[in-house]
Design a protein around this motif. Structure first.
Motif, mmCIF file in Angstrom:
data_model
loop_
_atom_site.group_PDB
_atom_site.id
_atom_site.type_symbol
_atom_site.label_atom_id
_atom_site.label_comp_id
_atom_site.label_asym_id
_atom_site.label_seq_id
_atom_site.Cartn_x
_atom_site.Cartn_y
_atom_site.Cartn_z
ATOM 1 N N TYR A 37 0.857 -1.175 0.000
ATOM 2 C CA TYR A 37 0.000 0.000 0.000
ATOM 3 C C TYR A 37 0.895 1.228 0.000
ATOM 4 O O TYR A 37 2.077 1.146 0.324
ATOM 5 C CB TYR A 37 -0.892 0.017 1.243
ATOM 6 N N ARG A 38 0.325 2.372 -0.326
ATOM 7 C CA ARG A 38 1.085 3.613 -0.249
ATOM 8 C C ARG A 38 0.181 4.746 0.211
ATOM 9 O O ARG A 38 -1.024 4.710 0.016
ATOM 10 C CB ARG A 38 1.730 3.953 -1.591
ATOM 11 N N GLN A 39 0.830 5.719 0.827
ATOM 12 C CA GLN A 39 0.109 6.895 1.295
ATOM 13 C C GLN A 39 0.937 8.128 0.994
ATOM 14 O O GLN A 39 2.056 8.282 1.508
ATOM 15 C CB GLN A 39 -0.202 6.810 2.786
ATOM 16 N N ALA A 40 0.380 8.986 0.157
ATOM 17 C CA ALA A 40 1.020 10.259 -0.165
ATOM 18 C C ALA A 40 0.515 11.329 0.803
ATOM 19 O O ALA A 40 -0.571 11.183 1.386
ATOM 20 C CB ALA A 40 0.705 10.654 -1.601
ATOM 21 N N PRO A 41 1.269 12.395 0.990
ATOM 22 C CA PRO A 41 0.843 13.452 1.913
ATOM 23 C C PRO A 41 -0.540 13.982 1.556
ATOM 24 O O PRO A 41 -0.815 14.299 0.386
ATOM 25 C CB PRO A 41 1.918 14.534 1.716
ATOM 26 N N LYS A 86 7.190 7.665 -11.558
ATOM 27 C CA LYS A 86 6.684 9.004 -11.832
ATOM 28 C C LYS A 86 6.644 9.800 -10.537
ATOM 29 O O LYS A 86 6.550 9.210 -9.454
ATOM 30 C CB LYS A 86 5.274 8.917 -12.403
ATOM 31 N N PRO A 87 6.674 11.117 -10.613
ATOM 32 C CA PRO A 87 6.574 11.922 -9.385
ATOM 33 C C PRO A 87 5.334 11.580 -8.560
ATOM 34 O O PRO A 87 5.378 11.628 -7.322
ATOM 35 C CB PRO A 87 6.522 13.349 -9.919
ATOM 36 N N GLU A 88 4.253 11.213 -9.217
ATOM 37 C CA GLU A 88 3.032 10.882 -8.476
ATOM 38 C C GLU A 88 3.121 9.543 -7.746
ATOM 39 O O GLU A 88 2.206 9.195 -6.991
ATOM 40 C CB GLU A 88 1.817 10.884 -9.407
ATOM 41 N N ASP A 89 4.195 8.807 -7.933
ATOM 42 C CA ASP A 89 4.427 7.595 -7.147
ATOM 43 C C ASP A 89 5.056 7.901 -5.790
ATOM 44 O O ASP A 89 5.217 6.993 -4.957
ATOM 45 C CB ASP A 89 5.333 6.624 -7.911
ATOM 46 N N THR A 90 5.408 9.155 -5.571
ATOM 47 C CA THR A 90 6.004 9.549 -4.301
ATOM 48 C C THR A 90 5.027 9.299 -3.155
ATOM 49 O O THR A 90 3.887 9.771 -3.195
ATOM 50 C CB THR A 90 6.397 11.026 -4.334
ATOM 51 N N ALA A 91 5.475 8.555 -2.156
ATOM 52 C CA ALA A 91 4.619 8.187 -1.030
ATOM 53 C C ALA A 91 5.427 7.359 -0.040
ATOM 54 O O ALA A 91 6.553 6.937 -0.340
ATOM 55 C CB ALA A 91 3.414 7.374 -1.509
ATOM 56 N N VAL A 92 4.823 7.118 1.103
ATOM 57 C CA VAL A 92 5.335 6.096 2.009
ATOM 58 C C VAL A 92 4.682 4.778 1.607
ATOM 59 O O VAL A 92 3.452 4.712 1.484
ATOM 60 C CB VAL A 92 5.034 6.424 3.474
ATOM 61 N N TYR A 93 5.498 3.772 1.398
ATOM 62 C CA TYR A 93 5.006 2.464 0.967
ATOM 63 C C TYR A 93 5.009 1.513 2.167
ATOM 64 O O TYR A 93 6.018 1.393 2.877
ATOM 65 C CB TYR A 93 5.880 1.921 -0.160
ATOM 66 N N TYR A 94 3.870 0.841 2.337
ATOM 67 C CA TYR A 94 3.682 -0.056 3.467
ATOM 68 C C TYR A 94 3.447 -1.480 2.998
ATOM 69 O O TYR A 94 2.701 -1.715 2.031
ATOM 70 C CB TYR A 94 2.465 0.369 4.298
ATOM 71 N N CYS A 95 4.024 -2.405 3.723
ATOM 72 C CA CYS A 95 3.776 -3.828 3.503
ATOM 73 C C CYS A 95 2.644 -4.273 4.418
ATOM 74 O O CYS A 95 2.530 -3.792 5.556
ATOM 75 C CB CYS A 95 5.061 -4.593 3.823
ATOM 76 N N ASN A 96 1.833 -5.173 3.931
ATOM 77 C CA ASN A 96 0.683 -5.633 4.714
ATOM 78 C C ASN A 96 0.515 -7.137 4.561
ATOM 79 O O ASN A 96 0.715 -7.686 3.487
ATOM 80 C CB ASN A 96 -0.580 -4.933 4.228
ATOM 81 N N GLY A 103 3.753 -3.035 8.243
ATOM 82 C CA GLY A 103 5.114 -2.612 8.509
ATOM 83 C C GLY A 103 5.137 -1.123 8.795
ATOM 84 O O GLY A 103 4.124 -0.433 8.614
ATOM 85 N N PRO A 104 6.288 -0.603 9.212
ATOM 86 C CA PRO A 104 6.400 0.825 9.537
ATOM 87 C C PRO A 104 6.450 1.729 8.309
ATOM 88 O O PRO A 104 6.246 2.941 8.430
ATOM 89 C CB PRO A 104 7.701 0.917 10.334
ATOM 90 N N GLY A 105 6.715 1.158 7.147
ATOM 91 C CA GLY A 105 6.734 1.947 5.921
ATOM 92 C C GLY A 105 8.131 2.349 5.493
ATOM 93 O O GLY A 105 9.054 2.430 6.315
ATOM 94 N N THR A 106 8.272 2.608 4.194
ATOM 95 C CA THR A 106 9.522 3.098 3.632
ATOM 96 C C THR A 106 9.196 4.197 2.632
ATOM 97 O O THR A 106 8.263 4.084 1.842
ATOM 98 C CB THR A 106 10.336 1.957 2.983
ATOM 99 N N GLN A 107 9.966 5.277 2.693
ATOM 100 C CA GLN A 107 9.680 6.450 1.853
ATOM 101 C C GLN A 107 10.237 6.241 0.450
ATOM 102 O O GLN A 107 11.408 5.865 0.279
ATOM 103 C CB GLN A 107 10.303 7.699 2.474
ATOM 104 N N VAL A 108 9.399 6.527 -0.540
ATOM 105 C CA VAL A 108 9.830 6.552 -1.936
ATOM 106 C C VAL A 108 9.568 7.957 -2.464
ATOM 107 O O VAL A 108 8.439 8.454 -2.393
ATOM 108 C CB VAL A 108 9.066 5.516 -2.780
#
Length: 112
Positions: A37-41, A86-96, A103-108
């Motif tokens: 999963y991912r979450q952008a600001p 792409k720039p719109e892929d910028t987000a914190v990516y989470y494993c589930n 997971g705590p997430g990793t920034q892309v």
């Protein structure tokens, strides 16, 4: 109890690639549904891709053809290969795992 730890995030230029990894502890990984999963600001968390125990996969329309999810049950690890970023892929990516454990997430960050 399941613990998930993501790695592989970072800063990449548009058009570049990254490979995320998620190492899982605990039992039953081989029968679990694993997802990224991912979450952008300012946005809600969204499903990017998931992989079922039999190897079947689902992708969000925005990443189909660019991202590939895979799993290695011998290593209790799930991967997300991200190409043509792409720039719109910028987000914190989470494993589930099984829509229960996170997971705590990793920034892309995709930026020139």
């Amino acid at each position: 109890q399941v613990q998930l730890v993501e790695s592989g995030g970072g800063l990449v230029q548009p058009g570049g690639s990254l490979r995320l990894s998620c190492a899982a502890s605990g039992s039953f990984f081989n029968i679990a549904i694993m997802g990224w999963y991912r979450q952008a600001p300012g946005k809600q968390r969204e499903l990017v891709a998931r992989i079922f125990s039999g190897g079947g996969t689902n992708y969000a329309g925005s990443v189909k053809g660019r991202f590939t999810i895979s799993r290695d049950n011998a290593k209790n690890t799930v991967y997300l290969q991200m190409n043509s970023l792409k720039p719109e892929d910028t987000a914190v990516y989470y494993c589930n795992q099984d829509q229960r454990w996170w997971g705590p997430g990793t920034q892309v960050t995709v930026s020139s």
